[in-house]
Design a protein around this motif. Structure first.
Motif, mmCIF file in Angstrom:
data_model
loop_
_atom_site.group_PDB
_atom_site.id
_atom_site.type_symbol
_atom_site.label_atom_id
_atom_site.label_comp_id
_atom_site.label_asym_id
_atom_site.label_seq_id
_atom_site.Cartn_x
_atom_site.Cartn_y
_atom_site.Cartn_z
ATOM 1 N N LEU A 165 -58.026 2.918 104.044
ATOM 2 C CA LEU A 165 -57.740 3.856 103.025
ATOM 3 C C LEU A 165 -57.271 2.761 101.801
ATOM 4 N N THR A 166 -56.811 1.743 101.966
ATOM 5 C CA THR A 166 -56.424 0.818 100.737
ATOM 6 C C THR A 166 -57.893 0.254 100.255
ATOM 7 N N GLN A 167 -58.878 -0.052 101.189
ATOM 8 C CA GLN A 167 -60.051 -0.713 100.734
ATOM 9 C C GLN A 167 -60.788 0.365 99.776
ATOM 10 N N LEU A 213 -53.475 4.469 97.520
ATOM 11 C CA LEU A 213 -52.033 4.113 97.827
ATOM 12 C C LEU A 213 -51.669 4.569 98.912
ATOM 13 N N ALA A 214 -51.695 3.882 100.002
ATOM 14 C CA ALA A 214 -51.302 4.385 101.398
ATOM 15 C C ALA A 214 -50.272 3.413 101.883
ATOM 16 N N GLU A 221 -46.914 7.862 110.730
ATOM 17 C CA GLU A 221 -47.213 8.622 109.557
ATOM 18 C C GLU A 221 -47.946 7.769 108.570
ATOM 19 N N ILE A 222 -48.998 8.276 107.686
ATOM 20 C CA ILE A 222 -49.626 7.695 106.904
ATOM 21 C C ILE A 222 -49.205 8.314 105.422
ATOM 22 N N GLU A 268 -59.008 13.793 98.283
ATOM 23 C CA GLU A 268 -59.868 12.705 98.388
ATOM 24 C C GLU A 268 -59.676 11.981 99.711
ATOM 25 N N VAL A 269 -58.244 11.815 100.074
ATOM 26 C CA VAL A 269 -58.199 11.294 101.281
ATOM 27 C C VAL A 269 -58.612 11.827 102.551
#
Length: 48
Positions: free
Chosen positions: A5-7, A11-12, A25-26, A35-36
């Motif tokens: 997700l960071t790539q 902002l995770a 938890e994410i 979007e995520v």
């Protein structure tokens, strides 16, 4: 998951779930939620 997700530019953050020692938890901003979801769907289905 956090790294992927960071790539993708999100902002995770990760935190341990309160109920279980081996679960996490994410956390992402609510404004990025849709979007995520799409990116996670793609990530999970590409690894099958």
């Amino acid at each position: 998951m956090k790294e992927k997700l960071t790539q993708e530019g999100f902002l995770a953050k990760i935190r341990a779930a309160h109920m279980a020692k081996q679960q996490y938890e994410i956390l992402i901003p609510e404004t990025e939620l849709e979007e995520v979801k799409e990116v996670l769907h793609d990530i999970l289905h590409s690894s099958l």
